[in-house]
Write a protein that holds these residues in place. Sequence first.
Motif, PDB file in Angstrom:
ATOM      1  N   LEU A  27       6.988 -10.551   0.362  1.00  0.00           N
ATOM      2  CA  LEU A  27       5.481 -10.345   0.531  1.00  0.00           C
ATOM      3  C   LEU A  27       5.208  -8.908   0.657  1.00  0.00           C
ATOM      4  O   LEU A  27       4.084  -8.472   0.049  1.00  0.00           O
ATOM      5  CB  LEU A  27       4.961 -11.256   1.521  1.00  0.00           C
ATOM      6  N   ILE A  28       5.734  -8.147   1.612  1.00  0.00           N
ATOM      7  CA  ILE A  28       5.407  -6.723   1.965  1.00  0.00           C
ATOM      8  C   ILE A  28       5.723  -5.936   0.862  1.00  0.00           C
ATOM      9  O   ILE A  28       5.147  -5.110   0.343  1.00  0.00           O
ATOM     10  CB  ILE A  28       6.418  -6.297   3.192  1.00  0.00           C
ATOM     11  N   GLN A  29       6.960  -6.249   0.036  1.00  0.00           N
ATOM     12  CA  GLN A  29       7.313  -5.164  -0.953  1.00  0.00           C
ATOM     13  C   GLN A  29       6.094  -5.719  -2.196  1.00  0.00           C
ATOM     14  O   GLN A  29       5.608  -4.563  -2.812  1.00  0.00           O
ATOM     15  CB  GLN A  29       8.497  -5.820  -1.442  1.00  0.00           C
ATOM     16  N   MET A  30       5.625  -6.944  -2.392  1.00  0.00           N
ATOM     17  CA  MET A  30       4.761  -7.203  -3.453  1.00  0.00           C
ATOM     18  C   MET A  30       3.218  -6.578  -3.074  1.00  0.00           C
ATOM     19  O   MET A  30       2.416  -5.978  -3.898  1.00  0.00           O
ATOM     20  CB  MET A  30       4.335  -8.734  -3.364  1.00  0.00           C
ATOM     21  N   LEU A  31       3.036  -6.316  -1.742  1.00  0.00           N
ATOM     22  CA  LEU A  31       1.678  -5.599  -1.040  1.00  0.00           C
ATOM     23  C   LEU A  31       1.910  -4.411  -1.601  1.00  0.00           C
ATOM     24  O   LEU A  31       1.098  -3.768  -2.326  1.00  0.00           O
ATOM     25  CB  LEU A  31       1.632  -6.023   0.403  1.00  0.00           C
ATOM     26  N   MET A  32       3.013  -3.662  -1.316  1.00  0.00           N
ATOM     27  CA  MET A  32       3.218  -2.336  -1.516  1.00  0.00           C
ATOM     28  C   MET A  32       3.263  -2.197  -3.115  1.00  0.00           C
ATOM     29  O   MET A  32       2.646  -1.036  -3.590  1.00  0.00           O
ATOM     30  CB  MET A  32       4.577  -1.632  -1.049  1.00  0.00           C
ATOM     31  N   GLU A  33       3.666  -2.813  -4.095  1.00  0.00           N
ATOM     32  CA  GLU A  33       3.805  -2.847  -5.263  1.00  0.00           C
ATOM     33  C   GLU A  33       2.478  -2.977  -5.755  1.00  0.00           C
ATOM     34  O   GLU A  33       1.961  -2.228  -6.565  1.00  0.00           O
ATOM     35  CB  GLU A  33       4.659  -3.592  -6.068  1.00  0.00           C
ATOM     36  N   THR A  37       0.306   0.104  -7.761  1.00  0.00           N
ATOM     37  CA  THR A  37      -0.564  -0.261  -9.118  1.00  0.00           C
ATOM     38  C   THR A  37      -2.061   0.142  -9.033  1.00  0.00           C
ATOM     39  O   THR A  37      -2.506   0.684  -9.992  1.00  0.00           O
ATOM     40  CB  THR A  37      -0.292  -1.751  -9.282  1.00  0.00           C
ATOM     41  N   ARG A  38      -2.654  -0.361  -7.981  1.00  0.00           N
ATOM     42  CA  ARG A  38      -4.113   0.072  -7.965  1.00  0.00           C
ATOM     43  C   ARG A  38      -4.292   1.471  -7.945  1.00  0.00           C
ATOM     44  O   ARG A  38      -5.236   1.955  -8.427  1.00  0.00           O
ATOM     45  CB  ARG A  38      -4.728  -0.714  -6.666  1.00  0.00           C
ATOM     46  N   LEU A  39      -3.601   2.291  -7.075  1.00  0.00           N
ATOM     47  CA  LEU A  39      -3.857   3.799  -7.079  1.00  0.00           C
ATOM     48  C   LEU A  39      -3.477   4.280  -8.660  1.00  0.00           C
ATOM     49  O   LEU A  39      -4.133   5.228  -8.883  1.00  0.00           O
ATOM     50  CB  LEU A  39      -2.780   4.338  -6.047  1.00  0.00           C
ATOM     51  N   ALA A  40      -2.572   3.737  -9.128  1.00  0.00           N
ATOM     52  CA  ALA A  40      -2.234   4.333 -10.617  1.00  0.00           C
ATOM     53  C   ALA A  40      -3.411   3.896 -11.420  1.00  0.00           C
ATOM     54  O   ALA A  40      -3.859   4.837 -12.322  1.00  0.00           O
ATOM     55  CB  ALA A  40      -1.036   3.559 -11.206  1.00  0.00           C
ATOM     56  N   GLN A  41      -4.122   2.804 -11.508  1.00  0.00           N
ATOM     57  CA  GLN A  41      -5.081   2.334 -12.120  1.00  0.00           C
ATOM     58  C   GLN A  41      -6.500   3.294 -11.695  1.00  0.00           C
ATOM     59  O   GLN A  41      -7.190   3.612 -12.544  1.00  0.00           O
ATOM     60  CB  GLN A  41      -5.428   0.969 -11.927  1.00  0.00           C
ATOM     61  N   ILE A  62      -7.284   0.257  -0.634  1.00  0.00           N
ATOM     62  CA  ILE A  62      -7.678   0.335   0.952  1.00  0.00           C
ATOM     63  C   ILE A  62      -7.347  -1.256   1.551  1.00  0.00           C
ATOM     64  O   ILE A  62      -6.792  -0.979   2.713  1.00  0.00           O
ATOM     65  CB  ILE A  62      -8.931   0.732   1.127  1.00  0.00           C
ATOM     66  N   ALA A  63      -7.907  -1.870   0.810  1.00  0.00           N
ATOM     67  CA  ALA A  63      -7.636  -3.386   1.337  1.00  0.00           C
ATOM     68  C   ALA A  63      -6.299  -3.967   1.520  1.00  0.00           C
ATOM     69  O   ALA A  63      -5.733  -4.415   2.604  1.00  0.00           O
ATOM     70  CB  ALA A  63      -8.385  -4.457   0.452  1.00  0.00           C
ATOM     71  N   ILE A  64      -5.323  -3.608   0.536  1.00  0.00           N
ATOM     72  CA  ILE A  64      -4.125  -3.590   0.679  1.00  0.00           C
ATOM     73  C   ILE A  64      -3.252  -2.817   1.706  1.00  0.00           C
ATOM     74  O   ILE A  64      -2.573  -3.571   2.406  1.00  0.00           O
ATOM     75  CB  ILE A  64      -3.306  -3.478  -0.816  1.00  0.00           C
ATOM     76  N   ILE A  65      -3.659  -1.691   1.863  1.00  0.00           N
ATOM     77  CA  ILE A  65      -3.086  -0.808   2.860  1.00  0.00           C
ATOM     78  C   ILE A  65      -3.577  -1.608   4.385  1.00  0.00           C
ATOM     79  O   ILE A  65      -2.827  -1.535   5.426  1.00  0.00           O
ATOM     80  CB  ILE A  65      -3.470   0.427   2.843  1.00  0.00           C
ATOM     81  N   GLY A  66      -4.716  -1.956   4.496  1.00  0.00           N
ATOM     82  CA  GLY A  66      -5.351  -2.720   5.608  1.00  0.00           C
ATOM     83  C   GLY A  66      -4.399  -4.057   5.854  1.00  0.00           C
ATOM     84  O   GLY A  66      -4.032  -4.331   6.883  1.00  0.00           O
ATOM     85  N   GLY A  67      -3.888  -4.661   4.784  1.00  0.00           N
ATOM     86  CA  GLY A  67      -3.231  -5.757   5.026  1.00  0.00           C
ATOM     87  C   GLY A  67      -1.719  -5.511   5.311  1.00  0.00           C
ATOM     88  O   GLY A  67      -1.233  -6.176   6.394  1.00  0.00           O
ATOM     89  N   LEU A  68      -1.397  -4.349   5.038  1.00  0.00           N
ATOM     90  CA  LEU A  68      -0.007  -3.686   5.424  1.00  0.00           C
ATOM     91  C   LEU A  68      -0.082  -3.569   6.818  1.00  0.00           C
ATOM     92  O   LEU A  68       0.728  -3.790   7.974  1.00  0.00           O
ATOM     93  CB  LEU A  68       0.450  -2.748   4.708  1.00  0.00           C
ATOM     94  N   ARG A  69      -1.151  -2.961   7.215  1.00  0.00           N
ATOM     95  CA  ARG A  69      -1.537  -2.579   8.782  1.00  0.00           C
ATOM     96  C   ARG A  69      -1.683  -3.550   9.588  1.00  0.00           C
ATOM     97  O   ARG A  69      -1.128  -3.573  10.755  1.00  0.00           O
ATOM     98  CB  ARG A  69      -2.641  -1.554   8.629  1.00  0.00           C
ATOM     99  N   SER A  70      -2.292  -4.579   9.093  1.00  0.00           N
ATOM    100  CA  SER A  70      -2.554  -5.560  10.021  1.00  0.00           C
ATOM    101  C   SER A  70      -1.334  -6.717  10.212  1.00  0.00           C
ATOM    102  O   SER A  70      -1.168  -7.205  11.220  1.00  0.00           O
ATOM    103  CB  SER A  70      -3.855  -6.476   9.646  1.00  0.00           C
ATOM    104  N   GLY A  71      -0.280  -6.435   9.166  1.00  0.00           N
ATOM    105  CA  GLY A  71       0.864  -6.894   9.480  1.00  0.00           C
ATOM    106  C   GLY A  71       1.816  -6.399  10.613  1.00  0.00           C
ATOM    107  O   GLY A  71       2.735  -7.081  10.720  1.00  0.00           O
ATOM    108  N   LEU A  72       1.600  -5.420  11.120  1.00  0.00           N
ATOM    109  CA  LEU A  72       2.380  -4.476  12.046  1.00  0.00           C
ATOM    110  C   LEU A  72       2.134  -5.352  13.249  1.00  0.00           C
ATOM    111  O   LEU A  72       1.265  -5.784  13.833  1.00  0.00           O
ATOM    112  CB  LEU A  72       1.950  -3.066  11.998  1.00  0.00           C
ATOM    113  N   LYS A 118       7.680   2.392   0.771  1.00  0.00           N
ATOM    114  CA  LYS A 118       8.230   1.197   0.114  1.00  0.00           C
ATOM    115  C   LYS A 118       9.708   1.466  -0.250  1.00  0.00           C
ATOM    116  O   LYS A 118      10.545   0.541  -0.109  1.00  0.00           O
ATOM    117  CB  LYS A 118       7.355   1.242  -1.322  1.00  0.00           C
ATOM    118  N   SER A 119      10.169   2.807  -0.240  1.00  0.00           N
ATOM    119  CA  SER A 119      11.505   2.918  -0.347  1.00  0.00           C
ATOM    120  C   SER A 119      12.362   2.733   0.808  1.00  0.00           C
ATOM    121  O   SER A 119      13.567   2.002   0.678  1.00  0.00           O
ATOM    122  CB  SER A 119      11.928   4.446  -1.062  1.00  0.00           C
ATOM    123  N   GLY A 120      11.730   3.049   1.993  1.00  0.00           N
ATOM    124  CA  GLY A 120      12.316   2.727   3.180  1.00  0.00           C
ATOM    125  C   GLY A 120      12.790   1.306   3.263  1.00  0.00           C
ATOM    126  O   GLY A 120      13.303   0.724   3.863  1.00  0.00           O
TER     127      GLY A 120
END
Length: 126
Positions: A27-33, A37-41, A62-72, A118-120
């Motif tokens: 799930l974390i990988q999917m969020l990062m992907e 994708t959103r940044l490239a778009q 930003i919302a995706i990064i917020g989701g990653l951040r809230s998962g810490l 993501k690579s880490g």
Amino acid sequence: MNAMSAMRQYQTVNTQAQAVDATPHRLIQMLMEGGLTRLAQARGAMERGQIALKGELIGKAIAIIGGLRSGLNLEAGGELARNLDNLYEYMTSKLIQANVKNEVAILDEVSGLLRDVKSGWDAISE
């Protein structure tokens, strides 16, 4: 329903099905992907002068990064979690700046940072 609309619906259902079956690691990988994708778009929209679309896509990133951040887990994660929290906060502020200033270079910087994280993450086996 046209072909593009059908394709988008299929992709949404496919992504939802993957999410249901996914491990927390995946799930974390999917969020990062999704963030990448959103940044490239957003970069493409910025280059084409599609201001509204650019803003919408940066908002999604930003919302995706917020989701990653809230998962810490800042208590259990120690210094690594705190460093990631600070990095995600930095990425968010840079994306706001990229949106306001309309600067592709800032999007590229944030994409590079997210790719590094993501690579880490990808190197960690489940």
